[in-house]
Design a protein around this motif. Structure first.
Motif, PDB file in Angstrom:
ATOM      1  N   GLY A  56      87.691   3.612  53.218  1.00  0.00           N
ATOM      2  CA  GLY A  56      86.524   2.776  52.963  1.00  0.00           C
ATOM      3  C   GLY A  56      86.092   2.730  51.506  1.00  0.00           C
ATOM      4  N   VAL A  57      86.582   3.670  50.697  1.00  0.00           N
ATOM      5  CA  VAL A  57      86.188   3.689  49.285  1.00  0.00           C
ATOM      6  C   VAL A  57      87.065   2.724  48.494  1.00  0.00           C
ATOM      7  CG1 VAL A  57      86.171   5.081  47.169  1.00  0.00           C
ATOM      8  CG2 VAL A  57      85.242   6.020  49.296  1.00  0.00           C
ATOM      9  N   ALA A  58      86.427   1.799  47.769  1.00  0.00           N
ATOM     10  CA  ALA A  58      87.181   0.840  46.967  1.00  0.00           C
ATOM     11  C   ALA A  58      87.742   1.503  45.714  1.00  0.00           C
ATOM     12  CB  ALA A  58      86.291  -0.343  46.584  1.00  0.00           C
ATOM     13  N   ARG A  59      86.901   2.256  45.011  1.00  0.00           N
ATOM     14  CA  ARG A  59      87.324   2.899  43.774  1.00  0.00           C
ATOM     15  C   ARG A  59      86.660   4.261  43.619  1.00  0.00           C
ATOM     16  NH1 ARG A  59      89.891  -1.041  43.818  1.00  0.00           N
ATOM     17  NH2 ARG A  59      90.842  -2.249  42.132  1.00  0.00           N
ATOM     18  N   PRO A  60      87.433   5.308  43.386  1.00  0.00           N
ATOM     19  CA  PRO A  60      86.812   6.591  43.052  1.00  0.00           C
ATOM     20  C   PRO A  60      86.022   6.470  41.745  1.00  0.00           C
ATOM     21  CG  PRO A  60      89.134   6.865  43.601  1.00  0.00           C
ATOM     22  CD  PRO A  60      88.891   5.385  43.449  1.00  0.00           C
ATOM     23  N   ALA A  61      85.021   7.296  41.593  1.00  0.00           N
ATOM     24  CA  ALA A  61      84.174   7.265  40.402  1.00  0.00           C
ATOM     25  C   ALA A  61      83.863   8.688  39.972  1.00  0.00           C
ATOM     26  CB  ALA A  61      82.878   6.524  40.706  1.00  0.00           C
ATOM     27  N   ILE A  62      83.605   8.855  38.679  1.00  0.00           N
ATOM     28  CA  ILE A  62      83.290  10.183  38.168  1.00  0.00           C
ATOM     29  C   ILE A  62      81.777  10.397  38.186  1.00  0.00           C
ATOM     30  CG2 ILE A  62      83.369  11.699  36.149  1.00  0.00           C
ATOM     31  CD1 ILE A  62      85.952  10.371  35.316  1.00  0.00           C
ATOM     32  N   ALA A  63      81.370  11.489  38.828  1.00  0.00           N
ATOM     33  CA  ALA A  63      79.953  11.878  38.826  1.00  0.00           C
ATOM     34  C   ALA A  63      79.774  13.029  37.850  1.00  0.00           C
ATOM     35  CB  ALA A  63      79.527  12.302  40.228  1.00  0.00           C
ATOM     36  N   THR A  64      78.930  12.825  36.853  1.00  0.00           N
ATOM     37  CA  THR A  64      78.662  13.864  35.861  1.00  0.00           C
ATOM     38  C   THR A  64      77.218  14.305  35.991  1.00  0.00           C
ATOM     39  OG1 THR A  64      80.262  12.861  34.368  1.00  0.00           O
ATOM     40  CG2 THR A  64      78.700  14.394  33.397  1.00  0.00           C
ATOM     41  N   VAL A  65      77.004  15.606  35.884  1.00  0.00           N
ATOM     42  CA  VAL A  65      75.648  16.143  35.957  1.00  0.00           C
ATOM     43  C   VAL A  65      75.091  16.273  34.542  1.00  0.00           C
ATOM     44  CG1 VAL A  65      74.247  18.141  36.593  1.00  0.00           C
ATOM     45  CG2 VAL A  65      76.131  17.409  38.081  1.00  0.00           C
ATOM     46  N   ILE A  66      73.965  15.611  34.292  1.00  0.00           N
ATOM     47  CA  ILE A  66      73.274  15.776  33.012  1.00  0.00           C
ATOM     48  C   ILE A  66      72.059  16.651  33.269  1.00  0.00           C
ATOM     49  CG2 ILE A  66      72.058  14.600  31.135  1.00  0.00           C
ATOM     50  CD1 ILE A  66      73.808  12.168  31.643  1.00  0.00           C
ATOM     51  N   PRO A  67      72.082  17.870  32.717  1.00  0.00           N
ATOM     52  CA  PRO A  67      70.966  18.780  32.976  1.00  0.00           C
ATOM     53  C   PRO A  67      69.714  18.293  32.260  1.00  0.00           C
ATOM     54  CG  PRO A  67      72.463  19.733  31.355  1.00  0.00           C
ATOM     55  CD  PRO A  67      73.080  18.439  31.792  1.00  0.00           C
ATOM     56  N   VAL A  68      68.586  18.358  32.937  1.00  0.00           N
ATOM     57  CA  VAL A  68      67.313  17.974  32.327  1.00  0.00           C
ATOM     58  C   VAL A  68      66.328  19.102  32.603  1.00  0.00           C
ATOM     59  CG1 VAL A  68      65.575  16.152  32.103  1.00  0.00           C
ATOM     60  CG2 VAL A  68      67.872  15.572  32.930  1.00  0.00           C
ATOM     61  N   PRO A  69      66.377  20.170  31.775  1.00  0.00           N
ATOM     62  CA  PRO A  69      65.508  21.324  32.042  1.00  0.00           C
ATOM     63  C   PRO A  69      64.063  20.882  32.259  1.00  0.00           C
ATOM     64  CG  PRO A  69      67.019  21.851  30.264  1.00  0.00           C
ATOM     65  CD  PRO A  69      67.227  20.403  30.604  1.00  0.00           C
ATOM     66  N   GLY A  70      63.458  21.381  33.318  1.00  0.00           N
ATOM     67  CA  GLY A  70      62.089  20.993  33.650  1.00  0.00           C
ATOM     68  C   GLY A  70      62.023  19.840  34.634  1.00  0.00           C
ATOM     69  N   ALA A  71      63.172  19.223  34.908  1.00  0.00           N
ATOM     70  CA  ALA A  71      63.197  18.113  35.858  1.00  0.00           C
ATOM     71  C   ALA A  71      64.491  18.207  36.667  1.00  0.00           C
ATOM     72  CB  ALA A  71      63.122  16.774  35.126  1.00  0.00           C
ATOM     73  N   SER A  72      64.596  17.344  37.667  1.00  0.00           N
ATOM     74  CA  SER A  72      65.814  17.311  38.467  1.00  0.00           C
ATOM     75  C   SER A  72      66.982  16.833  37.594  1.00  0.00           C
ATOM     76  CB  SER A  72      65.570  16.348  39.638  1.00  0.00           C
ATOM     77  OG  SER A  72      66.783  15.918  40.184  1.00  0.00           O
ATOM     78  N   PRO A  73      68.164  17.454  37.706  1.00  0.00           N
ATOM     79  CA  PRO A  73      69.310  16.995  36.913  1.00  0.00           C
ATOM     80  C   PRO A  73      69.640  15.551  37.282  1.00  0.00           C
ATOM     81  CG  PRO A  73      69.846  19.010  38.134  1.00  0.00           C
ATOM     82  CD  PRO A  73      68.541  18.523  38.652  1.00  0.00           C
ATOM     83  N   THR A  74      70.202  14.832  36.333  1.00  0.00           N
ATOM     84  CA  THR A  74      70.602  13.453  36.590  1.00  0.00           C
ATOM     85  C   THR A  74      72.100  13.418  36.877  1.00  0.00           C
ATOM     86  OG1 THR A  74      68.906  12.603  35.095  1.00  0.00           O
ATOM     87  CG2 THR A  74      70.727  11.133  35.614  1.00  0.00           C
ATOM     88  N   VAL A  75      72.474  12.797  37.990  1.00  0.00           N
ATOM     89  CA  VAL A  75      73.885  12.552  38.271  1.00  0.00           C
ATOM     90  C   VAL A  75      74.209  11.134  37.820  1.00  0.00           C
ATOM     91  CG1 VAL A  75      75.586  12.198  40.095  1.00  0.00           C
ATOM     92  CG2 VAL A  75      74.106  14.209  40.143  1.00  0.00           C
ATOM     93  N   LEU A  76      75.099  11.028  36.849  1.00  0.00           N
ATOM     94  CA  LEU A  76      75.479   9.728  36.304  1.00  0.00           C
ATOM     95  C   LEU A  76      76.813   9.328  36.913  1.00  0.00           C
ATOM     96  CD1 LEU A  76      74.678   7.614  34.046  1.00  0.00           C
ATOM     97  CD2 LEU A  76      76.248   8.862  32.564  1.00  0.00           C
TER      98      LEU A  76
END
Lengths: 327, 327
Positions: free
Chosen positions: A113-133
């Protein structure tokens, strides 16, 4: 429940094989099952870890597609095959990112069902929830349906990794208004806004939200995502360099500088890419963790930890359940 | 030589009209010729500055195209007309960015040969040459020929503003190799690589080069440019916030924190967007400076200074000479 085995590409990365093997040994000493993949004549003392012997390696700057096609006995390709063949449950590489994606995709295949794999990178944001890009570099050109899947996969990834129940998903654009952005962004916005299956879509977000607490998952195409990721890296490097420069200035007494350094250490540690265990290739039929090229032993230990948890949490199965068929 | 007059949109910006008028008065006190454009009943004491009286204003979130078409007696539209009609040599606005672009484009027209005007933003990089990012938001979708013109215009702008003889022009991509990136980037790379007229093209650059000393001018489409600009803003805000937070921690003696703050002040001042005088819309047939929405009086003083210098240096004429006709 079987203990997951993580295949570690011993030959990939700027500091391979020494740092990679050191990291793998540390992880094994802490109880992790490891399968080292590499050239036995070059990887040195493995401390008794099992080795899948390979004769080739893929350089950091080689053309990914060609390298994976021609170097069938490379450590990278064999690591992906080890996952495919059930010799390991996950792979970790700090080598050529494009080749890692290609090896994982060609050897493991895609999640149904997945058309294209994608890279998920974690951007740490101390004091807040990390951002997954997501996508932070796998797909230079994307369709709206693919971006919707990146959102679905990114939300699963964030939920499993950080325990946030309904991660806020934002679409990267140049204004909050749905009518702003490229045709790709506008069409994707429409699809995400009417998405039914519990995706917590919070609308468009902007570059400044990458390091804020606005969204947990930020969805974009792989070109923009890669540019953003590297812009953040460059800006952080600049900022920390500037602060260190100020600490060294003559007006700051040594004792003051020492106490400030101490106060800044937790922040620096949290921002350190070696702490985060690398990016995850979402959508391939196996767990594939991409550690950064200059990975230290510590980075490998953390990447192995991320891989192990992804297996235990059933990341691949959860992704399969989450993706809607591409439109 | 006639002293340039700068038309200042008194009604545009989050702190309009008070801060805008205050800035205009400060600039005038320092010898600048100013034409205030706005509603006389609302702009308060102008200190004797001449006023072009208008009855309408365009809000920060109004649709730019429609606002400029319908509000013909708005301060923004009248400021652009003042430049067109020779009542002023340049305009400055801290108002609605899209409407400022539209007003300048529709009223002043384009420089002969320019396909699309683009926004050039200065990103300060203390310790290195500032980076001029162009396009940072005017054109969401671009053609390779437009990007080539952005390179030509950005190089002129950097040369005039920072006195660098042959500014290094980089093309924003996701790798240094010419074959990396979107089709737009690859085609633009080819055109720039064979560009004949003295453009100092240094090849592809990456996000991490925005805040480094790799290139003086970074060329990209307006979507990516806007995302990058806001990512840098967000990252810097985060970094300074995190450092301030660490300074306030209990382990840091007050005297140590104070000495570091002092050492960081020059850096903070250099990074402060109010110091930079705003972005410049390159390619319209007149000087148009776009100051940020939250502009203080000081930001307006600096924006007026940028506008004045651009007129004196013949920016528009130099742009006309530099652009190759679009392919």
């Amino acid at each position: 429940l079987v203990e997951p085995t993580v295949a570690v590409d011993a030959m990939g990365g700027d500091h391979a094989p020494a740092e990679i093997v050191a990291g793998a040994r540390q992880a094994a000493a802490a109880g992790q099952r490891i399968l080292l993949v590499g050239d036995p004549s070059r990887i040195g003392d493995t401390g008794g870890l099992p080795v899948l012997a390979t004769s080739e390696e893929i350089g950091m700057t080689e053309d990914p597609g060609r390298a994976v096609r021609t170097k069938k006995d490379s450590s990278l390709v064999r690591a992906a095959e080890a996952v495919r063949d059930g010799k390991a449950e996950a792979m970790v590489s700090a080598g050529n990112t494009g080749a890692t994606m290609a090896a994982a995709l060609f050897r493991m295949g895609r999640v149904k069902g997945v058309a294209r794999p994608a890279i998920a990178t974690v951007i740490p944001v101390p004091g807040a929830s990390p951002t997954v890009l997501v996508d932070s570099g796998a797909n230079v050109e994307c369709s709206p349906a693919w971006l919707v899947q990146f959102a679905e996969m990114g939300a699963v990834f964030h939920r499993l990794r950080f325990g946030v129940d309904a991660p806020r998903v934002g679409l990267l654009s140049i204004g909050e208004e749905p009518e702003k952005g490229t045709p790709l962004v506008k069409e994707t916005h429409e699809l995400l806004a009417k998405h039914g299956s519990g995706l917590n879509f919070v609308g468009n977000v902007e570059g400044r939200d990458v390091m804020s607490d606005t969204a947990d998952v930020i969805v974009t195409d792989g070109f923009t995502g890669n540019v953003v990721l590297k812009t953040v890296e460059g800006a952080m490097k600049f900022a920390f360099g500037a602060v260190l420069g100020a600490l060294r200035s003559e007006e700051v007494p040594d004792s003051a500088a020492a106490s400030l350094m101490e106060a800044l250490l937790p922040l620096a540690a949290e921002m350190d890419p070696d702490s985060h265990g690398g990016a995850v290739l979402l959508g391939v039929n196996g767990v594939c963790v991409i550690s950064h090229g200059s990975s230290s032993a510590r980075a490998i230990v953390n990447a192995v930890g991320v891989a192990d948890r992804a297996v235990r949490e059933g990341l691949v199965e959860q992704l399969a359940r989450a993706v809607a068929p591409p439109g």
